[in-house]
Design a protein around this motif. Sequence first.
Motif, PDB file in Angstrom:
ATOM      1  N   PRO A 176     -17.484 -40.363   2.880  1.00 59.64           N
ATOM      2  CA  PRO A 176     -16.172 -41.017   2.906  1.00 59.64           C
ATOM      3  C   PRO A 176     -15.047 -40.061   2.535  1.00 59.64           C
ATOM      4  O   PRO A 176     -15.239 -39.145   1.729  1.00 59.64           O
ATOM      5  N   ARG A 188     -16.317 -39.921  -4.820  1.00 56.64           N
ATOM      6  CA  ARG A 188     -16.321 -41.029  -3.854  1.00 56.64           C
ATOM      7  C   ARG A 188     -17.495 -41.955  -4.093  1.00 56.64           C
ATOM      8  O   ARG A 188     -17.533 -43.067  -3.549  1.00 56.64           O
ATOM      9  N   ARG A 197     -15.201 -48.980  -3.752  1.00 56.61           N
ATOM     10  CA  ARG A 197     -15.629 -48.865  -2.359  1.00 56.61           C
ATOM     11  C   ARG A 197     -16.963 -49.583  -2.142  1.00 56.61           C
ATOM     12  O   ARG A 197     -17.115 -50.390  -1.209  1.00 56.61           O
TER      13      ARG A 197
END
Length: 315
Positions: A176, A188, A197
């Motif tokens: 990502p 991430r 996320r």
Amino acid sequence: MRVTIGIDVGGTKVLGVAVAPGGDVVAEARRPTPRAGAGLGGLLDTLSAMVAELDEAGRRVGSDAQRRPAVGLGLPGLVDEAGTLIFAPHLPAALGTAIGTVLAERVGGRVVADNDATCATYGEWQIGAAKGAADAVVLTLGTGIGAGLVVGGRLVRGAHGFAGEVGHVVFDPAGPPCPCGRQGCWERYASGAGTERLARQAAAAGRLPTALDLAGGDLDSLRGEHVTAASRTGEPGALAVLADVGTWLGAGLANLVALLDPEVVVVGGGLADAGDALLDPARRALAERVPGGPDRPPVALRPAALGERAGAIGA
């Protein structure tokens, strides 16, 4: 008594403390980090107001009224020896600015700026979970991942003051996108932003009903703290998200342990509030992946003793 001020500028909040000699916090203040649209002026307004509030609180508990404010400022990103913010994906409005110098002119005191994770490391090393360690790594899990290093009994900053930017070590070049401009950075997967996320993916699949309720039913408002709160109710989806994040955390720590051979790793920042739901999977992943595994001395993995205040107290 001389009360000093420490301020930790994060991706979502600014936390400040007034600290007495010995490290006792006598006052605390917090404000949202100004949005990028507020520009450098918005950030400086927030910091100036916080210094004034904490300075006044310090004077009420006996700080010398004749002294000018003394401020330590922790910033998220690359901070050079002059206190200039060189690189900061989460604070773009301040790039290229010697924020400590500019803030000192505003508040009429002395301001010293450094990397936020370096500040947190100093606090934990002096009076926290890494006290007495000759070799230690302190991670701050906030919007991103920062780290501070103690090697051979010395706080290590590197040749330019940039050591410890482990959050931007690339795990998957096709992963990502990261605010730093690359893809697949460690943060991430194992930071507050990484938790969000993964949580939004799980919520979209219907696996986080409690956490989503805590976010007002709005997928875009789902945050790491909602996942942590839901995990405390036993929600399986929330526990699964934290286990996933913890596994990524432990995998990255195995690389750091292979490189630095610390005796202790301290994990702080807002995400660390998840406690053992995050740290137990990290411990398992670290033990499984570190070179030498069971044949080498174990590395203690501890939560930060100073909690979310570590960066501000260290500063």
